[in-house]
Design a protein around this motif. Structure first.
Motif, mmCIF file in Angstrom:
data_model
loop_
_atom_site.group_PDB
_atom_site.id
_atom_site.type_symbol
_atom_site.label_atom_id
_atom_site.label_comp_id
_atom_site.label_asym_id
_atom_site.label_seq_id
_atom_site.Cartn_x
_atom_site.Cartn_y
_atom_site.Cartn_z
ATOM 1 N N GLY A 72 -20.972 15.692 -69.888
ATOM 2 C CA GLY A 72 -21.246 16.889 -69.102
ATOM 3 C C GLY A 72 -21.641 18.110 -69.905
ATOM 4 N N GLU A 73 -21.641 18.016 -71.228
ATOM 5 C CA GLU A 73 -21.999 19.160 -72.061
ATOM 6 C C GLU A 73 -23.496 19.182 -72.343
ATOM 7 O OE1 GLU A 73 -17.754 19.476 -74.496
ATOM 8 O OE2 GLU A 73 -19.596 18.951 -75.569
ATOM 9 N N ARG A 74 -24.025 20.392 -72.480
ATOM 10 C CA ARG A 74 -25.449 20.561 -72.767
ATOM 11 C C ARG A 74 -25.649 21.655 -73.808
ATOM 12 N NH1 ARG A 74 -28.501 20.405 -66.865
ATOM 13 N NH2 ARG A 74 -27.829 18.307 -66.244
ATOM 14 N N LEU A 75 -26.801 21.584 -74.447
ATOM 15 C CA LEU A 75 -27.171 22.587 -75.448
ATOM 16 C C LEU A 75 -28.250 23.488 -74.859
ATOM 17 C CD1 LEU A 75 -26.907 23.551 -78.453
ATOM 18 C CD2 LEU A 75 -28.886 22.099 -78.932
ATOM 19 N N ALA A 76 -28.042 24.774 -74.928
ATOM 20 C CA ALA A 76 -29.032 25.748 -74.464
ATOM 21 C C ALA A 76 -29.304 26.750 -75.569
ATOM 22 C CB ALA A 76 -28.540 26.462 -73.200
ATOM 23 N N ILE A 77 -30.429 27.431 -75.455
ATOM 24 C CA ILE A 77 -30.827 28.423 -76.455
ATOM 25 C C ILE A 77 -31.197 29.721 -75.748
ATOM 26 C CG2 ILE A 77 -32.622 29.051 -78.117
ATOM 27 C CD1 ILE A 77 -32.749 26.125 -78.921
ATOM 28 N N VAL A 78 -30.635 30.813 -76.224
ATOM 29 C CA VAL A 78 -31.062 32.148 -75.793
ATOM 30 C C VAL A 78 -32.092 32.630 -76.806
ATOM 31 C CG1 VAL A 78 -30.358 34.530 -75.404
ATOM 32 C CG2 VAL A 78 -28.861 32.662 -74.695
#
Length: 329
Positions: A72-78
């Motif tokens: 359920g974990e994801r990687l995002a970028i700001v």
């Protein structure tokens, strides 16, 4: 200079003797015997009064080593860019900032796992207004180049790219590095109902201030950290953060509907309904258009038929996902 405690715990000449004056906590004696306090203790006293609002310096979270993502974990970028102007076709990126973070399915921020910051020398000198807005000077950019291989590696595993005005940043980023083009994008201006959550504006400085912080704005990486903290904070009156709302909105497909050939005298009616004008200069139709969620598309087409065209029509409609949203032709 230390703060003197009696500045806070001694009633002034206009104070009412109603017992409302608060004694300052955590006071200590200085070497000269006077009582001094820490800024933290003073802030607590001010916060206890409805007459003051305290802003704290926003400090970026500690960056931890990247790890394998759990269920359920994801990687995002700001992401944030500073540029030589507003048009991605004619202007250039002079600074790129990115912050990577891991979140769960509900949008809870679990860890900040990376930071990227780089400057790039443009093909000509900066306009004075750009330096005024960004604090970046020609001298700072001399000889600087963004390592595009490092950029590609940083974004490779990202499930989502978030920008505070993705319609501006995405075209510049796609022109800069190929890896941005296939990524899903989300806009933290348009895809979070900030007004509905009690915020007075969508500019990053407003959001940071109303969340109780201040920061060194307009440098790309500083703005990324600031936006991430605002997104991760629990929203007023809500159980979750803006990240969760942003994820839900970004994952919802939209339909872009074009009102081609709409009568000119109905342009104000279209505009008041949220339609925007495309002049056709970028390869798109020369027409009014609106973007609605997929479930509302048929209702919008029925509106055009009944209120604009007065007949049965099938207007041009394009399904838009986060992978296509905020692209420029």
């Amino acid at each position: 200079m230390p703060w003197q405690a009696d500045l806070f715990d001694r009633p002034g000449p206009d104070s009412a003797d109603d017992g409302s004056t608060q004694r300052l906590p955590a006071a200590r004696r200085s070497s000269k015997g006077s009582r001094v306090i820490t800024p933290k203790a003073a802030a607590k006293v001010l916060e206890a009064s409805d007459d003051y609002r305290v802003l704290r310096r926003l400090r970026p979270r500690e960056i931890v080593s990247p790890r394998l993502l759990g269920p359920g974990e994801r990687l995002a970028i700001v992401i944030d860019t500073e540029t030589t102007g507003l048009d991605h076709r004619d202007h250039e990126v002079i600074e790129l900032g990115m912050v990577a973070f891991v979140h769960d399915a509900e949008g809870t921020l679990l860890a900040v796992t990376g930071e990227f910051s780089a400057l790039q020398e443009p093909s000509g000198p900066l306009e004075p207004e750009i330096t005024r807005l960004t604090g970046i000077t020609d001298a700072m950019l001399t000889g600087q180049r963004i390592d595009l291989d490092a950029v590609e590696a940083f974004i490779e595993q990202a499930d989502l790219v978030i920008a505070h005005n993705a319609g501006f940043d995405r075209p510049f980023c796609e022109r800069l590095a190929r890896g941005f083009e296939p990524k899903p994008w989300a806009c933290s201006v348009k895809e979070v109902d900030w007004a509905g959550f009690g915020f007075e504006g969508t500019k990053l400085g407003y959001l940071v201030g109303q969340a109780g912080w201040f920061h060194n704005g307009h440098r790309a990486t500083d703005d990324c950290h600031a936006l991430l903290e605002v997104l991760a904070a629990t929203l007023p009156g809500q159980d979750g953060s803006a990240v969760g709302h942003l994820l839900t909105r970004s994952e919802t497909p939209h339909v872009r509907i074009w009102a081609e050939g709409a009568p000119y005298d109905l342009k104000d009616q279209l505009k008041s309904r949220g339609y925007r004008w495309s002049d056709g200069s970028d390869g798109r139709p020369r027409a009014w258009w609106v973007e609605v969620d997929e479930a509302s598309a048929e209702t919008e087409i029925a509106y055009l038929e009944g209120e604009i065209y007065m007949r049965r029509v099938r207007p041009r409609a394009q399904r838009i996902t986060a992978c296509e949203r905020y692209k420029k032709p």
